[in-house]
Design an enzyme around this catalytic site. Structure first.
Site, PDB file in Angstrom:
ATOM      1  N   LYS A  11     -28.126  41.855  -0.189  1.00 46.28           N
ATOM      2  CA  LYS A  11     -29.096  40.433  -0.842  1.00 46.28           C
ATOM      3  C   LYS A  11     -28.608  40.518  -2.370  1.00 46.28           C
ATOM      4  O   LYS A  11     -28.591  39.397  -2.870  1.00 46.28           O
ATOM      5  CB  LYS A  11     -30.340  41.077  -0.699  1.00 46.28           C
ATOM      6  CG  LYS A  11     -31.052  40.889   0.760  1.00 46.28           C
ATOM      7  CD  LYS A  11     -32.283  41.443   1.065  1.00 46.28           C
ATOM      8  CE  LYS A  11     -32.533  42.005   2.310  1.00 46.28           C
ATOM      9  NZ  LYS A  11     -33.618  42.985   2.668  1.00 46.28           N
ATOM     10  N   ARG A  12     -28.200  41.664  -3.085  1.00 50.27           N
ATOM     11  CA  ARG A  12     -28.167  41.432  -4.537  1.00 50.27           C
ATOM     12  C   ARG A  12     -26.754  41.032  -4.980  1.00 50.27           C
ATOM     13  O   ARG A  12     -26.704  40.831  -6.128  1.00 50.27           O
ATOM     14  CB  ARG A  12     -28.237  42.789  -5.089  1.00 50.27           C
ATOM     15  CG  ARG A  12     -29.982  43.174  -5.121  1.00 50.27           C
ATOM     16  CD  ARG A  12     -30.011  44.417  -5.700  1.00 50.27           C
ATOM     17  NE  ARG A  12     -29.417  45.633  -5.354  1.00 50.27           N
ATOM     18  CZ  ARG A  12     -29.677  46.253  -4.046  1.00 50.27           C
ATOM     19  NH1 ARG A  12     -30.893  45.869  -3.388  1.00 50.27           N
ATOM     20  NH2 ARG A  12     -29.070  47.167  -3.579  1.00 50.27           N
TER      21      ARG A  12
END
Length: 461
Positions: free
Chosen positions: A228-229
């Site tokens: 996600k990051r």
RNA sequence: GUCCCCAUCGUCUAGCCCGGUUAGGACACUACCCUUUCACGGUAAGAACCGGGGUUCGAAUCCCCGUGGGGACGCCA
């Protein structure tokens, strides 16, 4: 409709990322290819980490990508409800089946799944604790992509937490049984879980679905899978940046799958027709935003003009922050249309549009000093512009062609070329040296604006 | 550490199953062409079978061992 039933089972614990989207896509493609059913099931058993906000992100992203579900939240279906937080009754029924079969026990307030075999205590170096090993035969996972994979599943595991909530392995399998899922298509990170799942299916006396563990998407820089990051990981980011969903879908379908030949850009109907599990690769793929950008450009170029203009307007409306955009939206809609049509063949993405078209919508545009130096540095650009400005009265702005003829005639009179007028006119009109054709630019701006900009440039330069 | 998966240009990949190819395409990069700037487009170039053993007349392709990459090992999903 065929008997194939696949499901995409996301957990709303974070933003929807590219790996999840590809898993959803492959399930959807397989369902559409086989004429089967695509089920959306929300795995929200971890109340601590789930949120409605993330749930809506999942719905929005799937809809944006065009991955419509046949059964699931909001639309229902014969096996609902489709949110695990609403299926507690189903889970207690299935737990009871397992209890009756003598396959559960309680320890530390949690309910465990019991493997069958001789038990022994051993010290686990990695986990730094004693664990109970059960002497069992290896579990065989028959995978459509990996072949037969053997894994030793030799420890009991928790199926209901001490807070009374069932855990992933349990609900996942129970729902696959209850929803009559025939094919489980998911990321390879679940391959190690598959042995637990197979043992549960067997304990329930249920048929084991076909598994297909697809390769993971690796981050484009550095080690590990995309998370996600990572830069470019979130679907909503592409949505915000004005990427075409059909381009993203096409790109994603090619990450880990190919039609077996050189074709890359394909309409979705063609991808559906050609998609099949044996065509899926076994090795992980690294995400490449350059290739995605290229695909997006190819789709943008192919768009009918009216559709392109509509999308451009949508993009501008969604990004109201800059003054350019305010001006553009305030402009006459015919004018906006003409500017966008002129720009369509030139840009790589909708996000370039505000900067690319800024000078069409304001007289306050900046001039690139490096370009000015270059253009003004050779020949007699001011004289040329002045000649062109004088010729404006007799220039016919009916079409790009009539403008072109006019400038060519002027150039011929002076014994010069089109290019002698082009670059300085462009600088005066746009402040830069990149942009649409000069004739198109003049036509769209209109004679009055062109004259005003020429005059101002001659007065200040 | 243990277990599992994987391995062709920088990247995505075709070829592998069923051994014989100048190892093909796309993105990116470079050059040239087109051209009215910038793009698009066209042409060309560079660029790969992870290493070592085996099997075979012959291995990218089949087998084994290394190495490398990835994943899993929660009362997360």
């Amino acid at each position: 409709m065929s008997s194939v039933r696949v499901r995409f089972a996301p957990s709303p614990t974070g933003f929807f990322h590219i790996g999840s989207a590809r898993t959803a896509l492959f399930n959807w493609l397989y369902a559409r290819h086989t004429g089967g059913t695509f089920v959306l099931r929300i795995e929200d058993t971890d109340k601590e980490r789930n949120s409605e906000q993330f749930l809506n992100v999942i719905y929005d992203s799937l809809r944006w990508l065009g991955l419509n579900w046949d059964e699931g939240p909001n639309i229902g279906g014969p096996f609902g409800p489709y949110r695990q937080s609403e299926r507690a009754a189903v889970y207690s029924d299935y737990l009871e089946k397992l209890r009756l079969a003598g396959r559960t026990y309680e320890k530390d307030g949690a309910i465990w799944f019991k493997l069958i075999g001789e038990r022994s205590e051993v010290f686990d170096e990695h986990r730094k604790k004693n664990v109970t090993k059960v002497k069992v035969a290896p579990t065989v996972i028959d995978d459509q992509i990996r072949g037969k994979v053997e894994r030793l599943e030799d420890e009991d595991f928790v199926i209901f937490r001490s807070d009374g909530n069932p855990v992933f392995h349990f609900v996942n399998v129970v729902d696959d049984i209850a929803m009559q899922i025939t094919h489980v298509i998911r990321g390879e990170d679940h391959l190690s879980n598959a042995s637990k799942h197979v043992e549960l299916f067997k304990a329930f006396g249920a048929p084991v679905p076909q598994f297909a563990h697809i390769p993971l998407i690796l981050k484009q820089n550095g080690p590990g899978k995309m998370s996600k990051r990572d830069q470019g990981a979130l679907i909503e980011e592409y949505q915000k940046r004005g990427y075409l969903p059909e381009a993203l879908v096409n790109f994603l379908s090619l990450l880990g799958w190919n039609p077996g030949d050189d074709r890359e850009k394909m309409p979705i109907a063609e991808i559906i027709r050609l998609f099949d599990l044996p065509g899926v690769n076994q090795s992980n793929a690294r995400f490449d935003d350059k290739k995605l950008a290229h695909m997006n450009m190819a789709y943008l170029l192919d768009l009918p003009a009216e559709r392109f203009v509509a999308l451009a307007r949508e993009y501008f409306i969604a990004h109201p922050a800059s003054p350019t955009i305010t001006h553009a939206l305030a402009a006459d809609s015919r004018y906006f249309h003409d500017v966008m049509v002129l720009s369509q063949p030139k840009i790589k993405g909708l996000e370039e549009l505000p900067a690319y078209t800024a000078y069409f919508f304001t007289e306050e545009f900046a001039t690139d000093e490096k370009v000015r130096g270059k253009v003004m540095g050779k020949g007699e650009p001011k004289a040329r512009l002045s000649e062109l400005s004088d010729a404006l009265v007799r220039l016919d702005f009916a079409s790009d062609l009539t403008i072109e003829d006019g400038i060519k005639n002027l150039a011929a009179e002076k014994g010069l070329g089109f290019g002698d007028y082009q670059s300085v006119a462009r600088l005066a009109l746009s402040g830069t040296n990149v942009g649409p054709s000069i004739t198109g630019m003049m036509r769209v701006l209109g004679k009055d604006k062109v004259r005003a900009r020429f005059d101002r440039f001659l007065a200040t330069a």
